[in-house]
Design a protein around this motif. Structure first.
Motif, short mmCIF file in Angstrom:
data_model
loop_
_atom_site.label_atom_id
_atom_site.label_comp_id
_atom_site.label_asym_id
_atom_site.label_seq_id
_atom_site.Cartn_x
_atom_site.Cartn_y
_atom_site.Cartn_z
N PHE A 144 0.84 -1.20 0.00
CA PHE A 144 0.00 0.00 0.00
C PHE A 144 0.88 1.26 0.00
O PHE A 144 0.63 2.20 -0.75
CB PHE A 144 -0.92 -0.01 1.22
CG PHE A 144 -1.96 1.09 1.21
CD1 PHE A 144 -3.14 0.93 0.49
CD2 PHE A 144 -1.76 2.26 1.91
CE1 PHE A 144 -4.10 1.93 0.47
CE2 PHE A 144 -2.71 3.27 1.91
CZ PHE A 144 -3.89 3.11 1.18
N ALA A 145 1.91 1.27 0.84
CA ALA A 145 2.82 2.41 0.89
C ALA A 145 3.51 2.60 -0.45
O ALA A 145 3.70 3.74 -0.93
CB ALA A 145 3.85 2.21 2.00
N GLY A 152 1.82 9.11 -6.33
CA GLY A 152 2.38 10.46 -6.27
C GLY A 152 3.31 10.76 -7.42
O GLY A 152 3.53 11.93 -7.77
N ASP A 153 3.85 9.70 -8.03
CA ASP A 153 4.74 9.86 -9.18
C ASP A 153 4.00 9.77 -10.50
O ASP A 153 4.62 9.74 -11.58
CB ASP A 153 5.85 8.81 -9.14
CG ASP A 153 6.82 9.04 -7.99
OD1 ASP A 153 6.93 10.19 -7.51
OD2 ASP A 153 7.48 8.06 -7.56
N GLY A 154 2.66 9.68 -10.44
CA GLY A 154 1.85 9.72 -11.65
C GLY A 154 1.49 8.39 -12.25
O GLY A 154 0.96 8.32 -13.37
N VAL A 155 1.74 7.28 -11.54
CA VAL A 155 1.42 5.95 -12.06
C VAL A 155 -0.08 5.69 -11.95
O VAL A 155 -0.69 5.95 -10.91
CB VAL A 155 2.22 4.87 -11.29
CG1 VAL A 155 1.73 3.47 -11.66
CG2 VAL A 155 3.70 5.01 -11.57
N GLY A 156 -0.66 5.13 -13.00
CA GLY A 156 -2.09 4.82 -12.98
C GLY A 156 -2.40 3.38 -13.34
O GLY A 156 -3.53 2.92 -13.15
N GLN A 175 -1.84 -6.65 -4.15
CA GLN A 175 -3.14 -6.05 -3.81
C GLN A 175 -2.95 -4.72 -3.09
O GLN A 175 -3.65 -3.73 -3.36
CB GLN A 175 -3.94 -7.00 -2.93
CG GLN A 175 -5.35 -6.50 -2.61
CD GLN A 175 -6.21 -6.37 -3.85
OE1 GLN A 175 -6.46 -7.35 -4.54
NE2 GLN A 175 -6.66 -5.15 -4.16
N GLY A 176 -2.00 -4.67 -2.17
CA GLY A 176 -1.73 -3.43 -1.47
C GLY A 176 -1.28 -2.33 -2.42
O GLY A 176 -1.68 -1.17 -2.28
N PHE A 177 -0.46 -2.70 -3.40
CA PHE A 177 0.02 -1.72 -4.38
C PHE A 177 -1.15 -1.15 -5.17
O PHE A 177 -1.25 0.07 -5.37
CB PHE A 177 1.03 -2.39 -5.31
CG PHE A 177 1.78 -1.43 -6.20
CD1 PHE A 177 2.81 -0.67 -5.69
CD2 PHE A 177 1.45 -1.32 -7.54
CE1 PHE A 177 3.52 0.21 -6.52
CE2 PHE A 177 2.14 -0.44 -8.37
CZ PHE A 177 3.18 0.32 -7.86
N ALA A 178 -2.05 -2.04 -5.61
CA ALA A 178 -3.23 -1.58 -6.36
C ALA A 178 -4.09 -0.66 -5.51
O ALA A 178 -4.55 0.39 -5.97
CB ALA A 178 -4.04 -2.79 -6.84
N LEU A 181 -2.64 2.72 -5.14
CA LEU A 181 -2.87 3.50 -6.35
C LEU A 181 -4.33 3.92 -6.49
O LEU A 181 -4.65 4.84 -7.25
CB LEU A 181 -2.48 2.68 -7.59
CG LEU A 181 -0.98 2.50 -7.88
CD1 LEU A 181 -0.79 1.52 -9.03
CD2 LEU A 181 -0.32 3.84 -8.21
N GLY A 182 -5.21 3.22 -5.77
CA GLY A 182 -6.64 3.51 -5.87
C GLY A 182 -7.29 2.90 -7.09
O GLY A 182 -8.27 3.44 -7.62
N ILE A 183 -6.76 1.74 -7.55
CA ILE A 183 -7.31 1.07 -8.73
C ILE A 183 -7.52 -0.41 -8.41
O ILE A 183 -7.03 -0.93 -7.41
CB ILE A 183 -6.38 1.21 -9.95
CG1 ILE A 183 -5.02 0.57 -9.66
CG2 ILE A 183 -6.21 2.68 -10.32
CD1 ILE A 183 -4.05 0.61 -10.84
N ASP A 184 -8.27 -1.10 -9.28
CA ASP A 184 -8.49 -2.54 -9.11
C ASP A 184 -7.25 -3.31 -9.55
O ASP A 184 -6.61 -2.96 -10.56
CB ASP A 184 -9.70 -3.01 -9.92
CG ASP A 184 -11.01 -2.47 -9.37
OD1 ASP A 184 -11.06 -2.19 -8.15
OD2 ASP A 184 -11.96 -2.31 -10.15
N LEU A 185 -6.96 -4.40 -8.82
CA LEU A 185 -5.84 -5.25 -9.23
C LEU A 185 -6.17 -5.95 -10.55
O LEU A 185 -5.34 -6.02 -11.46
CB LEU A 185 -5.53 -6.28 -8.14
CG LEU A 185 -4.40 -7.27 -8.42
CD1 LEU A 185 -3.09 -6.54 -8.70
CD2 LEU A 185 -4.23 -8.23 -7.24
#
Length: 316
Positions: A144-145, A152-156, A175-178, A181-185
């Motif tokens: 998640f972090a 913050g670096d613009g990844v979507g 899953q935490g990374f997704a 980012l605020g997106i679905d895995l």
């Protein structure tokens, strides 16, 4: 006859003299077994082995490292049972799959063996199986972090290269990374396997089919090293956002060259070293930290790489 003043001075000197404690008569014949889920092919665990060995040497206790050669978790469960049958003073173990491993771990606790969960699992799961504590990096939180940093670096969008998909903790990273980012895995995670050639081919196939992908996330040297080769062959090396969990020699080189933006250091040395220290002092003196220990996450970039580069694959 000594004067009263002299007697008082001698008494004060005795009281003021420090008492130096030693391990003598304080459980100097202790044995701890560390059981991991790692296959023999995963070199990242060399740091775990080094931390374990150094702690054993410094604390004056016996330590053993055991693991399933292929990474099979059912095999790991049997290894925990075998370790408990040898009646060690303590077991340090990963909790890569709660459902598969909780049985043998709880049986060891019921047998009277002190257990510390390290590396994978969670503090909550450690409590549930009756372990003394948890030492490691909460995987979802780390993912998640990382996702928040990437956002913050613009990844979507991204590709998560999961080389150990049978371990739930690996999926938690993706899953935490997704979520960060605020997106679905969704389909952004692939089962890459552990063969370097297969990993490289599957990364290239995914990026060819999904050219709009903003970033690549790998889960350690096993997937990071072939992914770097894959990106180089298709001309994306240094042009696509690249983050990875863990460190290793090639990852450090990737950080230095700018191919990798950051690595997440969970400090595996501490995950093996600290449980031995904790167990030894608990057995000898009855002292125990009041909280779990988070060994990570910490982000490593090309700035300040001196010590990381020096000890990568050994103690970092």
């Amino acid at each position: 006859m000594k004067s009263i003043f002299t007697k008082l001075m001698l008494t004060a000197a005795v009281i003021a003299s420090p008492v130096l404690a030693t391990a003598d008569d304080h459980g100097d014949d202790l044995t701890y077994v560390l059981v991991s889920h790692a296959p023999d092919s995963d070199s990242w665990w060399n740091t775990i082995k080094n931390g374990l060995a150094l702690a054993g040497e410094q604390m004056g206790v016996n330590v053993e490292y055991r693991n399933p050669p292929t990474g099979d978790l059912a095999d790991m469960a049997r290894i925990i049972e075998q370790a408990a049958a040898s009646n060690p003073d303590g077991i340090i173990t990963t909790l890569a799959d709660y459902d598969v491993l909780k049985g043998p771990i709880m049986a060891a606790v019921d047998q009277g063996i002190d257990v510390i969960i390290m590396n994978s699992g969670s503090p909550a799961q450690a409590r549930e199986v009756g372990a003394l504590m948890y030492v490691g990096q909460p995987e979802y939180d780390a993912g998640f972090a990382a996702g928040q940093r990437a956002a913050g670096d613009g990844v979507g969008s991204f590709l998560c290269v999961n080389h150990y998909i049978s371990s739930p903790s690996s999926t938690e990273r993706c899953q935490g990374f997704a979520d960060g980012l605020g997106i679905d895995l969704a389909n952004q995670m692939i089962d890459s396997g552990q063969d370097p050639s297969e990993i490289k081919n599957r990364v290239q196939a995914y990026l060819s089919a999904n050219p709009e992908t903003d970033a690549v996330l790998t889960l350690g040297p096993t997937s990071a090293d072939p992914t770097m080769l894959a990106l180089e062959e298709i001309g994306l090396s240094g042009d696509i956002y690249f983050g990875t969990f863990d460190l290793g020699e090639e990852i450090v080189n990737g950080l230095k060259s700018g191919v990798i933006n950051w690595g997440i250091d969970q400090q595996p040395f501490l995950q093996a070293y600290l449980p031995v220290v904790v167990l030894t002092n608990y057995d000898r003196y009855g002292v125990l930290p009041g909280n779990n220990i988070n060994s990570g996450p910490g982000f490593v970039t090309k700035d300040g790489l001196e010590l990381v580069e020096k000890y990568a694959g050994e103690f970092r």
